[in-house]
Design a protein around this motif. Structure first.
Motif, PDB file in Angstrom:
ATOM      1  N   LEU A  74     -58.439  10.030   3.677  1.00 52.20           N
ATOM      2  CA  LEU A  74     -58.890   8.677   4.016  1.00 52.20           C
ATOM      3  C   LEU A  74     -60.263   8.386   3.412  1.00 52.20           C
ATOM      4  O   LEU A  74     -60.504   7.294   2.891  1.00 52.20           O
ATOM      5  CB  LEU A  74     -58.934   8.510   5.533  1.00 52.20           C
ATOM      6  CG  LEU A  74     -57.587   8.459   6.240  1.00 52.20           C
ATOM      7  CD1 LEU A  74     -57.785   8.477   7.741  1.00 52.20           C
ATOM      8  CD2 LEU A  74     -56.810   7.235   5.822  1.00 52.20           C
ATOM      9  N   ALA A  75     -61.155   9.365   3.472  1.00 53.15           N
ATOM     10  CA  ALA A  75     -62.488   9.168   2.895  1.00 53.15           C
ATOM     11  C   ALA A  75     -62.410   9.012   1.381  1.00 53.15           C
ATOM     12  O   ALA A  75     -63.111   8.170   0.798  1.00 53.15           O
ATOM     13  CB  ALA A  75     -63.399  10.336   3.265  1.00 53.15           C
ATOM     14  N   LEU A  76     -61.560   9.794   0.734  1.00 55.02           N
ATOM     15  CA  LEU A  76     -61.399   9.672  -0.718  1.00 55.02           C
ATOM     16  C   LEU A  76     -60.796   8.326  -1.111  1.00 55.02           C
ATOM     17  O   LEU A  76     -61.168   7.759  -2.141  1.00 55.02           O
ATOM     18  CB  LEU A  76     -60.541  10.811  -1.261  1.00 55.02           C
ATOM     19  CG  LEU A  76     -61.247  12.146  -1.423  1.00 55.02           C
ATOM     20  CD1 LEU A  76     -60.257  13.218  -1.857  1.00 55.02           C
ATOM     21  CD2 LEU A  76     -62.381  12.044  -2.410  1.00 55.02           C
ATOM     22  N   SER A  77     -59.865   7.813  -0.301  1.00 57.08           N
ATOM     23  CA  SER A  77     -59.285   6.510  -0.629  1.00 57.08           C
ATOM     24  C   SER A  77     -60.355   5.428  -0.583  1.00 57.08           C
ATOM     25  O   SER A  77     -60.394   4.540  -1.432  1.00 57.08           O
ATOM     26  CB  SER A  77     -58.122   6.170   0.304  1.00 57.08           C
ATOM     27  OG  SER A  77     -58.574   5.841   1.595  1.00 57.08           O
ATOM     28  N   TYR A  78     -61.249   5.513   0.394  1.00 58.61           N
ATOM     29  CA  TYR A  78     -62.346   4.551   0.468  1.00 58.61           C
ATOM     30  C   TYR A  78     -63.287   4.710  -0.725  1.00 58.61           C
ATOM     31  O   TYR A  78     -63.709   3.724  -1.327  1.00 58.61           O
ATOM     32  CB  TYR A  78     -63.118   4.725   1.783  1.00 58.61           C
ATOM     33  CG  TYR A  78     -64.242   3.737   1.944  1.00 58.61           C
ATOM     34  CD1 TYR A  78     -63.980   2.421   2.310  1.00 58.61           C
ATOM     35  CD2 TYR A  78     -65.556   4.103   1.720  1.00 58.61           C
ATOM     36  CE1 TYR A  78     -65.001   1.501   2.446  1.00 58.61           C
ATOM     37  CE2 TYR A  78     -66.589   3.199   1.859  1.00 58.61           C
ATOM     38  CZ  TYR A  78     -66.306   1.902   2.224  1.00 58.61           C
ATOM     39  OH  TYR A  78     -67.315   0.993   2.349  1.00 58.61           O
ATOM     40  N   ALA A  79     -63.608   5.960  -1.072  1.00 59.92           N
ATOM     41  CA  ALA A  79     -64.508   6.209  -2.203  1.00 59.92           C
ATOM     42  C   ALA A  79     -63.903   5.702  -3.514  1.00 59.92           C
ATOM     43  O   ALA A  79     -64.606   5.127  -4.348  1.00 59.92           O
ATOM     44  CB  ALA A  79     -64.819   7.698  -2.303  1.00 59.92           C
ATOM     45  N   ILE A  80     -62.610   5.884  -3.692  1.00 54.57           N
ATOM     46  CA  ILE A  80     -61.939   5.413  -4.914  1.00 54.57           C
ATOM     47  C   ILE A  80     -61.972   3.892  -4.980  1.00 54.57           C
ATOM     48  O   ILE A  80     -62.255   3.311  -6.040  1.00 54.57           O
ATOM     49  CB  ILE A  80     -60.504   5.956  -4.980  1.00 54.57           C
ATOM     50  CG1 ILE A  80     -60.527   7.453  -5.265  1.00 54.57           C
ATOM     51  CG2 ILE A  80     -59.683   5.225  -6.034  1.00 54.57           C
ATOM     52  CD1 ILE A  80     -59.190   8.141  -5.089  1.00 54.57           C
ATOM     53  N   ILE A  81     -61.720   3.237  -3.858  1.00 53.79           N
ATOM     54  CA  ILE A  81     -61.751   1.772  -3.847  1.00 53.79           C
ATOM     55  C   ILE A  81     -63.163   1.264  -4.133  1.00 53.79           C
ATOM     56  O   ILE A  81     -63.354   0.298  -4.874  1.00 53.79           O
ATOM     57  CB  ILE A  81     -61.193   1.225  -2.523  1.00 53.79           C
ATOM     58  CG1 ILE A  81     -59.682   1.415  -2.517  1.00 53.79           C
ATOM     59  CG2 ILE A  81     -61.565  -0.229  -2.321  1.00 53.79           C
ATOM     60  CD1 ILE A  81     -58.992   0.956  -1.286  1.00 53.79           C
TER      61      ILE A  81
END
Length: 101
Positions: A74-81
């Motif tokens: 979840l944290a990586l998805s936010y960072a990618i966005i």
């Protein structure tokens, strides 16, 4: 008269599907975070109540690892966005741009 969705206020035809995708992503992150925290707590309780059973202890550790992996995802998805937002200059999580027709 334009068709409006009463469940999602301030949604105009100009933003179209982009706004729906942003709202869906935010909702999935909220539910995913809650599910991850519950799964971590479940794993911790299993660890506490495992006693001397190595099998139950292994399952508890696996649950906690999977919970941490989910939280990392979840944290990586936010960072990618956010990275895509910075690179493109578009605010993906709060789209206010015009969609090309």
């Amino acid at each position: 008269m334009p068709i409006t969705n009463q469940a999602i206020p301030n949604l105009s035809a100009k933003t179209g599907l982009v706004k729906y995708i942003a709202i869906l992503w935010k909702t999935l992150v909220i539910f995913g975070s809650i599910a991850t925290l519950l799964y971590l707590a479940w794993g911790a309780l299993d660890w506490i109540f495992s006693g001397s059973s190595q099998d139950r202890l292994k399952r508890a550790k696996d649950k906690m690892f999977n919970g941490i992996f989910g939280l990392t995802f979840l944290a990586l998805s936010y960072a990618i966005i956010k990275l895509i937002s910075v690179v493109t200059g578009l605010n993906i999580l709060n789209p206010n741009w015009q969609v090309l027709k």
